[in-house]
Write a protein that holds these residues in place. Structure first.
Motif, PDB file in Angstrom:
ATOM      1  N   ARG A  18     -43.293 -35.799  10.412  1.00  0.00           N
ATOM      2  CA  ARG A  18     -44.137 -35.874  11.612  1.00  0.00           C
ATOM      3  C   ARG A  18     -43.752 -37.054  12.488  1.00  0.00           C
ATOM      4  N   LEU A  19     -43.401 -38.182  11.863  1.00  0.00           N
ATOM      5  CA  LEU A  19     -43.189 -39.405  12.633  1.00  0.00           C
ATOM      6  C   LEU A  19     -41.926 -39.354  13.481  1.00  0.00           C
ATOM      7  N   LEU A  20     -40.799 -38.927  12.910  1.00  0.00           N
ATOM      8  CA  LEU A  20     -39.546 -38.957  13.664  1.00  0.00           C
ATOM      9  C   LEU A  20     -39.577 -38.046  14.899  1.00  0.00           C
ATOM     10  N   PRO A  21     -40.065 -36.806  14.786  1.00  0.00           N
ATOM     11  CA  PRO A  21     -40.157 -35.983  16.008  1.00  0.00           C
ATOM     12  C   PRO A  21     -41.101 -36.594  17.048  1.00  0.00           C
ATOM     13  N   ALA A  22     -42.188 -37.226  16.575  1.00  0.00           N
ATOM     14  CA  ALA A  22     -43.133 -37.844  17.514  1.00  0.00           C
ATOM     15  C   ALA A  22     -42.484 -39.007  18.247  1.00  0.00           C
ATOM     16  N   ASP A  24     -39.236 -39.302  18.725  1.00  0.00           N
ATOM     17  CA  ASP A  24     -38.134 -38.758  19.511  1.00  0.00           C
ATOM     18  C   ASP A  24     -38.602 -38.236  20.868  1.00  0.00           C
ATOM     19  N   ARG A  25     -39.830 -37.745  20.937  1.00  0.00           N
ATOM     20  CA  ARG A  25     -40.313 -37.170  22.194  1.00  0.00           C
ATOM     21  C   ARG A  25     -41.036 -38.170  23.086  1.00  0.00           C
ATOM     22  N   GLN A  26     -41.034 -39.448  22.706  1.00  0.00           N
ATOM     23  CA  GLN A  26     -41.698 -40.450  23.529  1.00  0.00           C
ATOM     24  C   GLN A  26     -40.982 -40.625  24.859  1.00  0.00           C
ATOM     25  N   THR A  27     -41.766 -40.693  25.947  1.00  0.00           N
ATOM     26  CA  THR A  27     -41.182 -40.917  27.271  1.00  0.00           C
ATOM     27  C   THR A  27     -40.687 -42.351  27.423  1.00  0.00           C
ATOM     28  N   LEU A  28     -41.201 -43.264  26.612  1.00  0.00           N
ATOM     29  CA  LEU A  28     -40.667 -44.626  26.548  1.00  0.00           C
ATOM     30  C   LEU A  28     -39.863 -44.751  25.264  1.00  0.00           C
ATOM     31  N   GLN A  29     -38.571 -44.897  25.386  1.00  0.00           N
ATOM     32  CA  GLN A  29     -37.720 -45.116  24.228  1.00  0.00           C
ATOM     33  C   GLN A  29     -37.390 -46.599  24.148  1.00  0.00           C
ATOM     34  N   PRO A  30     -37.653 -47.248  23.019  1.00  0.00           N
ATOM     35  CA  PRO A  30     -37.433 -48.693  22.911  1.00  0.00           C
ATOM     36  C   PRO A  30     -35.957 -49.046  23.028  1.00  0.00           C
ATOM     37  N   ASP A  31     -35.703 -50.238  23.522  1.00  0.00           N
ATOM     38  CA  ASP A  31     -34.328 -50.736  23.581  1.00  0.00           C
ATOM     39  C   ASP A  31     -33.797 -51.033  22.186  1.00  0.00           C
ATOM     40  N   GLU A  32     -34.688 -51.386  21.285  1.00  0.00           N
ATOM     41  CA  GLU A  32     -34.319 -51.640  19.888  1.00  0.00           C
ATOM     42  C   GLU A  32     -35.355 -50.995  18.984  1.00  0.00           C
ATOM     43  N   ALA A  88     -48.433 -44.284  10.892  1.00  0.00           N
ATOM     44  CA  ALA A  88     -49.043 -44.089  12.202  1.00  0.00           C
ATOM     45  C   ALA A  88     -48.138 -43.177  13.021  1.00  0.00           C
ATOM     46  N   VAL A  89     -48.689 -42.067  13.483  1.00  0.00           N
ATOM     47  CA  VAL A  89     -47.889 -41.056  14.189  1.00  0.00           C
ATOM     48  C   VAL A  89     -48.375 -40.947  15.636  1.00  0.00           C
ATOM     49  N   PRO A  90     -47.522 -41.255  16.618  1.00  0.00           N
ATOM     50  CA  PRO A  90     -47.928 -41.101  18.019  1.00  0.00           C
ATOM     51  C   PRO A  90     -48.464 -39.701  18.289  1.00  0.00           C
ATOM     52  N   TRP A  91     -49.623 -39.659  18.931  1.00  0.00           N
ATOM     53  CA  TRP A  91     -50.312 -38.385  19.152  1.00  0.00           C
ATOM     54  C   TRP A  91     -49.865 -37.716  20.438  1.00  0.00           C
ATOM     55  N   HIS A  92     -49.364 -38.504  21.383  1.00  0.00           N
ATOM     56  CA  HIS A  92     -49.015 -38.005  22.704  1.00  0.00           C
ATOM     57  C   HIS A  92     -47.622 -38.502  23.067  1.00  0.00           C
ATOM     58  N   LYS A  93     -46.932 -37.783  23.899  1.00  0.00           N
ATOM     59  CA  LYS A  93     -45.578 -38.185  24.280  1.00  0.00           C
ATOM     60  C   LYS A  93     -45.557 -39.504  25.052  1.00  0.00           C
ATOM     61  N   ASN A  94     -46.703 -39.892  25.631  1.00  0.00           N
ATOM     62  CA  ASN A  94     -46.786 -41.144  26.384  1.00  0.00           C
ATOM     63  C   ASN A  94     -47.471 -42.275  25.608  1.00  0.00           C
ATOM     64  N   SER A  95     -47.612 -42.115  24.290  1.00  0.00           N
ATOM     65  CA  SER A  95     -48.338 -43.129  23.515  1.00  0.00           C
ATOM     66  C   SER A  95     -47.692 -44.507  23.637  1.00  0.00           C
ATOM     67  N   CYS A 206     -52.201 -41.084  15.393  1.00  0.00           N
ATOM     68  CA  CYS A 206     -52.954 -40.617  14.228  1.00  0.00           C
ATOM     69  C   CYS A 206     -52.712 -41.609  13.098  1.00  0.00           C
ATOM     70  N   HIS A 207     -53.793 -42.177  12.589  1.00  0.00           N
ATOM     71  CA  HIS A 207     -53.667 -43.149  11.506  1.00  0.00           C
ATOM     72  C   HIS A 207     -55.024 -43.283  10.825  1.00  0.00           C
ATOM     73  N   SER A 208     -55.101 -42.869   9.584  1.00  0.00           N
ATOM     74  CA  SER A 208     -56.357 -42.964   8.838  1.00  0.00           C
ATOM     75  C   SER A 208     -56.053 -42.942   7.353  1.00  0.00           C
ATOM     76  N   HIS A 209     -57.056 -43.298   6.565  1.00  0.00           N
ATOM     77  CA  HIS A 209     -56.899 -43.343   5.109  1.00  0.00           C
ATOM     78  C   HIS A 209     -58.125 -42.732   4.439  1.00  0.00           C
ATOM     79  N   ASP A 210     -57.889 -41.959   3.415  1.00  0.00           N
ATOM     80  CA  ASP A 210     -58.977 -41.475   2.559  1.00  0.00           C
ATOM     81  C   ASP A 210     -58.983 -42.319   1.292  1.00  0.00           C
TER      82      ASP A 210
END
Length: 307
Positions: A18-22, A24-32, A88-95, A206-210
Protein backbone atom coordinates in the motif's frame (compact mmCIF):
# COMPACT_ATOMS: atom_id res chain seq x y z
CA UNK A 1 12.92 24.62 -1.74
CA UNK A 2 14.46 21.19 -1.28
CA UNK A 3 12.35 18.57 0.45
CA UNK A 4 13.54 15.33 2.03
CA UNK A 5 11.30 12.44 3.08
CA UNK A 6 12.76 10.38 5.94
CA UNK A 7 11.26 7.02 6.97
CA UNK A 8 12.68 4.85 9.79
CA UNK A 9 11.92 1.19 9.05
CA UNK A 10 12.22 -2.31 10.43
CA UNK A 11 10.72 -5.21 8.51
CA UNK A 12 8.43 -2.84 6.62
CA UNK A 13 7.53 -5.39 3.94
CA UNK A 14 3.98 -5.91 5.20
CA UNK A 15 3.16 -2.24 4.52
CA UNK A 16 4.85 -1.74 1.16
CA UNK A 17 2.02 -3.06 -1.04
CA UNK A 18 0.00 0.00 0.00
CA UNK A 19 2.75 2.45 0.92
CA UNK A 20 4.92 2.38 -2.21
CA UNK A 21 2.06 2.99 -4.69
CA UNK A 22 0.75 5.77 -2.42
CA UNK A 23 4.16 7.45 -2.40
CA UNK A 24 4.58 6.94 -6.13
CA UNK A 25 1.39 8.83 -6.95
CA UNK A 26 2.20 11.87 -4.81
CA UNK A 27 2.08 15.16 -6.72
CA UNK A 28 5.00 16.31 -4.56
CA UNK A 29 7.97 14.02 -5.05
CA UNK A 30 10.77 14.65 -2.52
CA UNK A 31 14.22 15.63 -3.69
CA UNK A 32 15.60 12.97 -1.35
CA UNK A 33 14.01 9.80 0.04
CA UNK A 34 16.00 8.44 2.96
CA UNK A 35 15.13 5.13 4.60
CA UNK A 36 16.86 4.39 7.91
CA UNK A 37 16.58 0.64 8.34
CA UNK A 38 17.06 -1.24 11.61
CA UNK A 39 18.36 -4.68 10.65
CA UNK A 40 15.36 -5.81 8.60
CA UNK A 41 15.23 -9.51 7.75
CA UNK A 42 12.25 -9.52 5.36
CA UNK A 43 13.97 -8.21 2.22
CA UNK A 44 12.30 -4.81 2.48
CA UNK A 45 15.53 -2.74 2.21
CA UNK A 46 16.02 -4.16 -1.30
CA UNK A 47 12.49 -3.14 -2.24
CA UNK A 48 13.15 0.39 -1.00
CA UNK A 49 16.33 0.53 -3.06
CA UNK A 50 14.41 -0.60 -6.16
CA UNK A 51 11.88 2.14 -5.44
CA UNK A 52 14.66 4.72 -5.60
CA UNK A 53 15.31 5.36 -1.92
CA UNK A 54 18.68 5.82 -0.33
CA UNK A 55 18.87 3.19 2.41
CA UNK A 56 21.18 3.49 5.41
CA UNK A 57 21.38 0.89 8.15
CA UNK A 58 21.48 1.19 11.90
CA UNK A 59 21.93 -1.55 14.47
CA UNK A 60 18.53 -2.30 16.00
CA UNK A 61 20.07 -2.15 19.46
CA UNK A 62 21.23 1.40 18.75
CA UNK A 63 17.92 2.68 17.37
CA UNK A 64 16.44 5.53 19.39
CA UNK A 65 13.29 7.42 18.44
CA UNK A 66 14.88 10.81 18.93
CA UNK A 67 18.54 10.11 18.31
CA UNK A 68 17.99 8.19 15.07
CA UNK A 69 15.78 10.93 13.63
CA UNK A 70 18.36 13.51 14.68
CA UNK A 71 21.09 11.54 12.91
CA UNK A 72 18.93 11.15 9.81
CA UNK A 73 18.50 14.93 9.57
CA UNK A 74 22.26 15.28 9.14
CA UNK A 75 22.29 12.89 6.18
CA UNK A 76 20.10 15.01 3.91
CA UNK A 77 20.33 18.48 2.44
CA UNK A 78 16.86 20.00 2.45
CA UNK A 79 14.90 22.99 3.74
CA UNK A 80 11.85 20.87 4.56
CA UNK A 81 12.17 17.54 6.35
CA UNK A 82 9.13 15.28 6.15
CA UNK A 83 9.17 12.36 8.59
CA UNK A 84 6.89 9.38 8.23
CA UNK A 85 6.61 5.97 9.86
CA UNK A 86 6.50 2.81 7.77
CA UNK A 87 2.86 2.13 8.67
CA UNK A 88 1.56 5.56 7.65
CA UNK A 89 0.03 5.50 4.17
CA UNK A 90 -0.78 8.76 2.33
CA UNK A 91 -4.53 8.82 1.75
CA UNK A 92 -4.58 11.37 -1.06
CA UNK A 93 -2.27 12.12 -3.97
CA UNK A 94 -1.70 15.61 -2.51
CA UNK A 95 -0.95 14.49 1.06
CA UNK A 96 2.75 15.40 0.94
CA UNK A 97 2.10 18.62 -0.96
CA UNK A 98 -0.55 19.75 1.53
CA UNK A 99 1.68 18.91 4.46
CA UNK A 100 4.53 20.99 3.08
CA UNK A 101 2.10 23.81 2.29
CA UNK A 102 0.94 23.66 5.90
CA UNK A 103 4.52 24.08 7.07
CA UNK A 104 4.86 27.32 5.11
CA UNK A 105 1.33 28.64 5.74
CA UNK A 106 2.75 31.26 8.13
CA UNK A 107 6.33 32.50 8.58
CA UNK A 108 6.58 31.38 12.21
CA UNK A 109 5.47 27.76 11.73
CA UNK A 110 8.24 25.32 12.64
CA UNK A 111 6.39 22.02 12.32
CA UNK A 112 3.21 20.86 10.61
CA UNK A 113 1.61 17.48 11.20
CA UNK A 114 -1.19 15.87 9.25
CA UNK A 115 -4.49 14.25 10.05
CA UNK A 116 -4.39 10.52 10.71
CA UNK A 117 -7.29 8.37 9.60
CA UNK A 118 -7.87 4.79 10.75
CA UNK A 119 -6.59 2.04 8.49
CA UNK A 120 -9.32 0.13 6.61
CA UNK A 121 -10.71 -2.58 8.87
CA UNK A 122 -9.68 -0.85 12.12
CA UNK A 123 -11.78 -1.47 15.21
CA UNK A 124 -14.28 1.06 16.55
CA UNK A 125 -11.92 1.97 19.39
CA UNK A 126 -8.91 2.40 17.11
CA UNK A 127 -10.96 4.64 14.83
CA UNK A 128 -12.16 6.71 17.77
CA UNK A 129 -8.60 7.25 18.98
CA UNK A 130 -7.72 8.74 15.56
CA UNK A 131 -10.81 10.94 15.45
CA UNK A 132 -10.30 12.15 19.01
CA UNK A 133 -6.73 13.33 18.47
CA UNK A 134 -7.07 14.29 14.79
CA UNK A 135 -10.28 16.26 14.19
CA UNK A 136 -11.26 17.60 10.74
CA UNK A 137 -10.46 21.22 11.62
CA UNK A 138 -6.93 22.58 11.16
CA UNK A 139 -5.33 24.72 13.85
CA UNK A 140 -2.15 26.72 14.33
CA UNK A 141 -0.94 26.47 17.94
CA UNK A 142 1.37 28.96 19.62
CA UNK A 143 2.79 29.19 23.12
CA UNK A 144 0.03 31.62 24.10
CA UNK A 145 -2.52 28.84 23.53
CA UNK A 146 -1.15 26.89 26.50
CA UNK A 147 -3.58 28.64 28.85
CA UNK A 148 -6.43 27.01 26.91
CA UNK A 149 -4.91 23.79 25.57
CA UNK A 150 -2.42 22.91 28.30
CA UNK A 151 -0.01 20.17 27.29
CA UNK A 152 -2.07 19.50 24.14
CA UNK A 153 -0.44 22.65 22.76
CA UNK A 154 2.69 20.66 22.00
CA UNK A 155 0.88 17.59 20.74
CA UNK A 156 2.32 16.54 17.39
CA UNK A 157 3.04 13.29 15.58
CA UNK A 158 5.98 12.54 13.34
CA UNK A 159 4.15 9.53 11.94
CA UNK A 160 3.45 12.24 9.34
CA UNK A 161 5.05 15.61 10.02
CA UNK A 162 7.09 18.26 8.21
CA UNK A 163 9.79 20.36 9.88
CA UNK A 164 11.58 23.47 8.77
CA UNK A 165 15.19 22.39 8.97
CA UNK A 166 16.37 25.78 10.20
CA UNK A 167 13.71 25.86 12.94
CA UNK A 168 14.70 22.36 13.98
CA UNK A 169 18.30 23.47 14.40
CA UNK A 170 17.41 26.68 16.27
CA UNK A 171 15.18 24.82 18.74
CA UNK A 172 17.79 22.14 19.44
CA UNK A 173 16.54 19.33 17.22
CA UNK A 174 15.36 15.88 18.24
CA UNK A 175 16.47 14.60 21.65
CA UNK A 176 19.46 12.28 21.51
CA UNK A 177 18.01 9.74 23.93
CA UNK A 178 14.24 9.52 24.38
CA UNK A 179 12.08 6.46 24.98
CA UNK A 180 9.45 8.00 22.71
CA UNK A 181 7.30 11.15 22.37
CA UNK A 182 10.21 12.82 20.61
CA UNK A 183 7.67 14.66 18.45
CA UNK A 184 6.12 16.32 21.52
CA UNK A 185 9.62 17.20 22.74
CA UNK A 186 10.50 18.99 19.50
CA UNK A 187 7.13 20.75 19.31
CA UNK A 188 7.54 22.00 22.89
CA UNK A 189 11.06 23.27 22.18
CA UNK A 190 9.85 25.02 19.05
CA UNK A 191 6.94 26.68 20.85
CA UNK A 192 9.24 27.97 23.58
CA UNK A 193 11.59 29.27 20.88
CA UNK A 194 8.77 31.31 19.34
CA UNK A 195 7.70 28.95 16.56
CA UNK A 196 4.17 27.69 15.91
CA UNK A 197 2.84 24.16 15.49
CA UNK A 198 0.36 23.66 12.65
CA UNK A 199 -2.14 20.83 12.62
CA UNK A 200 -2.86 20.57 8.88
CA UNK A 201 -6.07 18.55 8.74
CA UNK A 202 -6.18 18.48 4.93
CA UNK A 203 -2.92 16.49 4.77
CA UNK A 204 -4.22 12.95 5.23
CA UNK A 205 -2.61 9.61 5.99
CA UNK A 206 -3.98 6.29 7.19
CA UNK A 207 -2.29 5.41 10.46
CA UNK A 208 -3.82 3.58 13.41
CA UNK A 209 -3.17 0.73 15.82
CA UNK A 210 -5.36 -1.95 17.35
CA UNK A 211 -3.41 -2.29 20.59
CA UNK A 212 -4.18 -5.04 23.07
CA UNK A 213 -4.85 -3.96 26.68
CA UNK A 214 -1.34 -5.13 27.63
CA UNK A 215 0.19 -3.09 24.80
CA UNK A 216 -1.77 -0.03 25.95
CA UNK A 217 -0.35 -0.48 29.45
CA UNK A 218 3.20 -0.70 28.12
CA UNK A 219 2.72 2.24 25.77
CA UNK A 220 1.43 4.49 28.55
CA UNK A 221 4.21 3.36 30.84
CA UNK A 222 6.68 4.70 28.27
CA UNK A 223 4.72 7.95 27.94
CA UNK A 224 4.85 8.35 31.70
CA UNK A 225 8.61 7.75 31.66
CA UNK A 226 9.02 10.45 29.03
CA UNK A 227 7.07 13.10 30.93
CA UNK A 228 8.77 12.15 34.18
CA UNK A 229 12.17 12.75 32.61
CA UNK A 230 11.08 15.87 30.71
CA UNK A 231 9.29 17.66 33.55
CA UNK A 232 9.96 21.03 31.94
CA UNK A 233 7.19 20.31 29.43
CA UNK A 234 4.51 20.05 32.11
CA UNK A 235 5.97 23.03 33.94
CA UNK A 236 5.83 25.11 30.75
CA UNK A 237 2.50 23.98 29.30
CA UNK A 238 0.47 22.50 32.15
CA UNK A 239 -1.61 19.34 31.88
CA UNK A 240 -4.37 17.97 29.66
CA UNK A 241 -7.01 18.46 32.34
CA UNK A 242 -10.22 16.55 31.65
CA UNK A 243 -9.02 15.03 28.37
CA UNK A 244 -8.92 11.47 29.72
CA UNK A 245 -12.48 11.57 31.03
CA UNK A 246 -13.73 13.14 27.79
CA UNK A 247 -12.06 10.35 25.81
CA UNK A 248 -13.62 7.60 27.96
CA UNK A 249 -17.08 9.14 27.49
CA UNK A 250 -16.59 9.27 23.73
CA UNK A 251 -15.39 5.65 23.71
CA UNK A 252 -18.49 4.44 25.52
CA UNK A 253 -20.72 6.52 23.25
CA UNK A 254 -19.01 5.13 20.13
CA UNK A 255 -19.48 1.55 21.34
CA UNK A 256 -23.16 2.22 22.03
CA UNK A 257 -23.74 3.74 18.59
CA UNK A 258 -22.01 0.83 16.85
CA UNK A 259 -24.06 -1.79 18.70
CA UNK A 260 -21.03 -2.96 20.70
CA UNK A 261 -22.07 -1.75 24.14
CA UNK A 262 -21.14 -5.21 25.45
CA UNK A 263 -17.50 -4.18 24.99
CA UNK A 264 -17.78 -1.31 27.52
CA UNK A 265 -16.24 -3.27 30.44
CA UNK A 266 -13.22 -4.12 28.26
CA UNK A 267 -12.89 -0.47 27.24
CA UNK A 268 -12.98 0.64 30.88
CA UNK A 269 -10.43 -2.03 31.81
CA UNK A 270 -8.18 -0.80 28.99
CA UNK A 271 -8.35 2.75 30.32
CA UNK A 272 -7.55 1.63 33.84
CA UNK A 273 -4.43 -0.07 32.45
CA UNK A 274 -3.48 3.14 30.62
CA UNK A 275 -3.74 5.13 33.85
CA UNK A 276 -1.78 2.51 35.79
CA UNK A 277 0.93 2.37 33.12
CA UNK A 278 1.26 6.15 33.04
CA UNK A 279 1.30 6.34 36.85
CA UNK A 280 4.08 3.76 37.03
CA UNK A 281 6.00 5.48 34.26
CA UNK A 282 5.96 8.76 36.15
CA UNK A 283 7.52 6.89 39.08
CA UNK A 284 9.97 4.77 37.08
CA UNK A 285 12.97 6.01 39.06
CA UNK A 286 11.71 3.87 41.97
CA UNK A 287 11.42 0.69 39.88
CA UNK A 288 14.15 -1.91 39.31
CA UNK A 289 15.74 -1.89 35.86
CA UNK A 290 14.69 -5.47 35.11
CA UNK A 291 11.03 -4.61 35.70
CA UNK A 292 11.20 -1.49 33.52
CA UNK A 293 12.70 -3.52 30.71
CA UNK A 294 9.94 -6.09 31.05
CA UNK A 295 6.96 -3.71 31.02
CA UNK A 296 8.18 -1.22 28.40
CA UNK A 297 7.35 -1.39 24.70
CA UNK A 298 11.04 -0.70 24.05
CA UNK A 299 13.16 -3.08 26.15
CA UNK A 300 16.28 -2.20 24.14
CA UNK A 301 16.04 1.33 25.52
CA UNK A 302 16.46 0.00 29.05
CA UNK A 303 19.27 -2.34 28.00
CA UNK A 304 21.18 0.73 26.81
CA UNK A 305 20.37 2.54 30.03
CA UNK A 306 21.69 -0.36 32.11
CA UNK A 307 24.38 -2.16 30.10
Amino acid sequence: MRTALIIPTRNSGAYLERLLPALDRQTLQPDELLVVDSASTDGSPERWLQFGARVVSIDANHFNHGGTRRWASTLVKADCLIYMTQDAVPWHKNSLRRLRAGLYAAPDIGVAYGRQLPHPGSSVLAALARNFNYPPQSRVKRWSDATQLGIKTCFSSNAFAAYRHDALLVSGGFPTDAIGSEDAYVAARMLLAGYAVHYAADALVCHSHDYTPAEEFRRYFDIGVFYSRERWIGQSFGTASGEGLRFVKQELHALWRSGQAWRAPTALYRNVLKLLGYWLGRRERHLPAALKQRISMFPNYWMRQNP
